[in-house]
Design a protein around this motif. Structure first.
Motif, PDB file in Angstrom:
ATOM      1  N   LEU A  49      -8.569  -6.194   9.796  1.00 16.76           N
ATOM      2  CA  LEU A  49      -7.231  -6.770   9.664  1.00 16.76           C
ATOM      3  C   LEU A  49      -6.209  -5.719   9.247  1.00 16.76           C
ATOM      4  N   LEU A  50      -6.646  -4.792   8.403  1.00 15.98           N
ATOM      5  CA  LEU A  50      -5.735  -3.766   7.894  1.00 15.98           C
ATOM      6  C   LEU A  50      -6.539  -2.531   7.551  1.00 15.98           C
ATOM      7  N   ASP A  51      -6.193  -1.420   8.161  1.00 17.57           N
ATOM      8  CA  ASP A  51      -6.775  -0.130   7.819  1.00 17.57           C
ATOM      9  C   ASP A  51      -5.711   0.924   8.094  1.00 17.57           C
ATOM     10  N   GLY A  52      -4.876   1.134   7.119  1.00 13.57           N
ATOM     11  CA  GLY A  52      -3.684   1.953   7.326  1.00 13.57           C
ATOM     12  C   GLY A  52      -2.542   1.092   7.809  1.00 13.57           C
ATOM     13  N   ARG A  53      -2.690   0.544   9.017  1.00 12.90           N
ATOM     14  CA  ARG A  53      -1.673  -0.340   9.578  1.00 12.90           C
ATOM     15  C   ARG A  53      -2.263  -1.735   9.799  1.00 12.90           C
TER      16      ARG A  53
ATOM     17  N   ASN B 200       0.833  -1.209   0.000  1.00 16.06           N
ATOM     18  CA  ASN B 200       0.000   0.000   0.000  1.00 16.06           C
ATOM     19  C   ASN B 200       0.862   1.251   0.000  1.00 16.06           C
ATOM     20  N   GLY B 201       1.902   1.248   0.837  1.00  6.93           N
ATOM     21  CA  GLY B 201       2.795   2.397   0.908  1.00  6.93           C
ATOM     22  C   GLY B 201       3.544   2.618  -0.393  1.00  6.93           C
ATOM     23  N   ASP B 202       4.022   1.512  -1.007  1.00  8.99           N
ATOM     24  CA  ASP B 202       4.747   1.641  -2.276  1.00  8.99           C
ATOM     25  C   ASP B 202       3.823   2.159  -3.378  1.00  8.99           C
ATOM     26  N   ILE B 203       2.598   1.658  -3.418  1.00 12.49           N
ATOM     27  CA  ILE B 203       1.637   2.104  -4.432  1.00 12.49           C
ATOM     28  C   ILE B 203       1.339   3.585  -4.267  1.00 12.49           C
ATOM     29  N   LEU B 204       1.157   4.021  -3.040  1.00  8.66           N
ATOM     30  CA  LEU B 204       0.855   5.430  -2.780  1.00  8.66           C
ATOM     31  C   LEU B 204       1.994   6.330  -3.229  1.00  8.66           C
ATOM     32  N   ARG B 205       3.235   5.934  -2.943  1.00 10.92           N
ATOM     33  CA  ARG B 205       4.391   6.764  -3.328  1.00 10.92           C
ATOM     34  C   ARG B 205       4.559   6.819  -4.844  1.00 10.92           C
ATOM     35  N   LEU B 206       4.490   5.651  -5.504  1.00 11.68           N
ATOM     36  CA  LEU B 206       4.698   5.635  -6.949  1.00 11.68           C
ATOM     37  C   LEU B 206       3.575   6.340  -7.696  1.00 11.68           C
TER      38      LEU B 206
END
Length: 482
Positions: free
Chosen positions: A232-236, A179-185
């Motif tokens: 399970l996952l919402d941000g973290r 998720n973090g990589d997708i947001l940055r790219l």
């Protein structure tokens, strides 16, 4: 149109068709790759280098049918859980043996009963009495072996829970990182399709463990939640814990605190079930096997052991005994205690007084376990009482049905077989549903025929743009010659 405009338009067309050829070739090469989403270019006309006309790439679109994907993931969870349950029940049935298996519990009891009948026809024969003890030993050995097998299966289920929790935790961390990589790219205008493919594969892995729903978030990021509402996952990503139990015995249960449940931040998800709202996939199947199905199988086995011990310590079936005396079968040398039945099938043993292997006397089988003196060698009355005891319908535990010894064992083996058959029927239906959804998902994937047609159009467009550049070059040369 000026020559420079024509040249710029053709160059932009060459650039776009090159990228289209790359996209088509990627689609074709990944037609059979799990998790791959078909790509296409979104084009628009516009200014190229400040000059009107030309073509440009607005975006690279990745196509996935979110509805079919969500349904297929739910089918993944159901299929994974039911496969695990059916496999465990099949192994349990094979271990216990069927009604006609001579090495099964029913077969061993039948052999013991035949040995009693043979001894009753010639009670003076030490060989036949020894055979009675040997065949009774086969019954107790089989009960003990079945107990060990059931507890081994429970231990395997406990280990499967630990492995699923490790995989779940690692996969959730991977989705968080993707998720973090997708947001940055995406914020820098780069293509994130490959990262979306990787994330889909990781989420598919999670879907086999627990049934989930994918929640879309900003900029192609996602959240994950179970179908019953556990985040399970919402941000973290959340991280679960589970303590594996190295050795499991029949008396160990979740309720007693001897077995572990899943915790989140040190707090149990559910002290009663151990799994809370994570039920539905392979994780739920492992809990069901460890804490319900196999526990019930062990309870039935213990009931059989208690029934056999009670039959042979009943003074009605051996007049030399009084209430509270140990009979031909014991709980590790002690009489039956109905308050301590869990694990009894693993503790059942032959009374040492009648077992010559430990210094016992065979004649007690003929005379009665507490006989004060040897009786007539031709008296078969006691052996016949034990034969009658095996065939009598009785129930010595609260809630137990009245059955003969063989009938109780037959009920148990039939119950295990019926459970296995029902599990396989459910598995067959779920597998068929999964196949249908998977086929539907594949139909929304890469169509190789269509991609080859696109490739021909790309080739034609590339040739046309190249022809324009060639023509412009010729015109420029003619101008220079003038």
């Amino acid at each position: 149109m000026s020559i420079s405009s024509a040249l710029n338009n053709a160059l932009s067309g060459l650039s776009v068709t090159s990228r289209m050829a790359e996209t088509v070739s990627s689609n074709l090469s990944n037609a059979l790759t799990d998790g791959y989403g078909r790509r296409s270019l979104e084009l628009s006309s516009g200014q190229i280098g400040g000059v009107g006309g030309g073509v440009k790439i607005e975006a690279i679109n990745r196509f996935v049918d979110a509805g079919i994907l969500a349904d297929r993931r739910l089918a993944d969870a159901a299929l994974s859980g039911q496969q695990q349950g059916a496999q465990t029940l099949n192994r349990l049935e094979q271990t216990l043996g069927g009604p006609d298996d001579p090495a099964g519990l029913g077969g061993r009891l039948a052999q013991f009963e035949r040995a009693l009948i043979s001894a009753a026809s010639d009670p003076a024969s030490e060989t036949r009495l020894a055979t009675v003890v040997s065949r009774l030993g086969d019954v107790t050995d089989t009960l003990q072996a079945n107990t060990r097998s059931i507890q081994s299966l429970r231990q395997e289920a406990d280990g499967a829970i630990a492995r699923d929790i490790d995989v779940l935790n690692n996969a959730l961390i991977q989705v968080e990182n993707l998720n973090g990589d997708i947001l940055r790219l995406k914020s820098t205008g780069n293509d994130v399709s490959a990262l979306l493919d990787a994330r889909q594969n990781v989420v598919d892995q999670i879907a086999e463990i627990v049934p989930i729903r994918e929640l879309p978030r900003d900029n192609d990021t996602i959240g994950l939640m179970t179908t019953t509402g556990t985040t399970l996952l919402d941000g973290r990503a959340v991280q679960f814990s589970f303590e594996r139990t190295p050795t499991i015995t029949a008396d160990m249960t979740l309720a007693s605190g001897a077995l572990s449940g899943i915790t989140l931040d040190g707090v149990p998800l559910d002290p009663t079930t151990g799994i809370g709202r994570l039920d539905g996939g392979s994780l739920g199947a492992s809990f069901a096997m460890r804490d319900a199905t196999l526990v019930e199988a062990q309870a039935s086995l213990d009931e059989i052991a208690a029934d056999l011990i009670a039959r042979f310590q009943d003074p009605t079936n051996d007049p030399t005994l009084t209430a509270g005396d140990v009979g031909l079968l014991t709980d590790q040398g002690s009489p039956l205690n109905t308050a301590d039945v869990p694990g009894l099938a693993g503790r059942i043993s032959i009374n040492a007084a009648a077992d010559p292997a430990v210094g016992g006397t065979l004649s007690l089988l003929r005379d009665g376990l507490n006989a004060a003196a040897p009786g007539p060698t031709g008296n078969a009355a006691q052996l016949e009482r034990w034969i009658d005891a095996l065939g009598a319908a009785r129930a010595d535990l609260p809630g137990a049905a009245s059955r003969s010894a063989a009938g109780r064992i037959a009920d148990f083996t039939a119950q295990v077989g019926s459970s296995r058959l029902k599990a396989e029927e459910k598995l067959s239906f779920t597998a068929a549903r999964w196949d249908t959804l998977r086929e539907a998902e594949l139909t929304t994937g890469v169509d190789t025929d269509l991609e080859l047609q696109n490739l021909l159009r790309v080739e034609q467009a590339y040739a046309a743009n190249a022809r324009v550049i060639q023509t412009v070059d010729f015109m420029m040369q003619r101008l220079m010659e003038i």
